[in-house]
Write a protein that holds these residues in place. Structure first.
Motif: not given
Length: 166
Positions: A39, A85, A126, A146, A89, A92
């Protein structure tokens, strides 16, 4: 071990389906961490398209406080949702992981990962998937879809997070 579950050879926990179109499971920490690394790679690469489903058909029957549009505008007013985002993200962690979901209606799509995080004292759900383009088929960008980034309809419990450290 979570009650009423099975474990596969990789240590992933299989969980009973709650939605007829989804298969849910808990991945091992050794599976979640590389996913988060992919990611971050996709976000940093500069060749990744983030698609955010700001309005969803199911939102028509939901309290507006539990929609993507409301949550993003409430938490990040005057910011570009895609930039938000990317930033959020990338932050995370394995501790925020909840589960992995395979949508059986779209078997050729990658699995979606579900995370939970607190913003301004409220729980946010999420859910997203990453589609990395292979070198052999590099005619397009990497892709992050997303699906959900909204206030949770219920308070999270510690038991929702298999790798949360108390």
């Amino acid at each position: 071990m979570i009650p009423n579950t099975l474990t596969d050879d990789l240590g992933s926990v299989k969980i009973k389906m709650t939605n007829a179109n989804e298969r849910k499971r808990i991945e091992s920490q050794l599976e979640v961490q590389p996913y988060l690394e992919r990611l971050n790679y996709a976000i940093r690469s500069g060749s990744t398209t983030i698609v955010f489903q700001i309005d969803r058909r199911v939102d028509e029957n939901r309290f507006r406080e539990h929609t993507n549009r409301f949550t993003i505008s409430k938490l990040f007013p005057n910011e570009n949702p895609v930039e938000v985002l990317k930033r959020e993200l990338a932050k995370l962690t394995v501790r925020e992981y909840i589960e992995t979901v395979k949508d059986t209606l779209f078997p050729n799509k990658s699995e979606m990962r579900v995370f939970g995080k607190q913003f301004e004292g409220k729980d946010v759900f999420i859910k997203f998937r990453i589609e990395l383009v292979s070198i052999a088929h590099a005619s397009g960008n990497n892709f992050i879809f997303v699906m959900l980034f909204h206030f949770s309809e219920r308070d999270f419990k510690d038991s929702d997070f298999p790798y949360k450290i108390s």
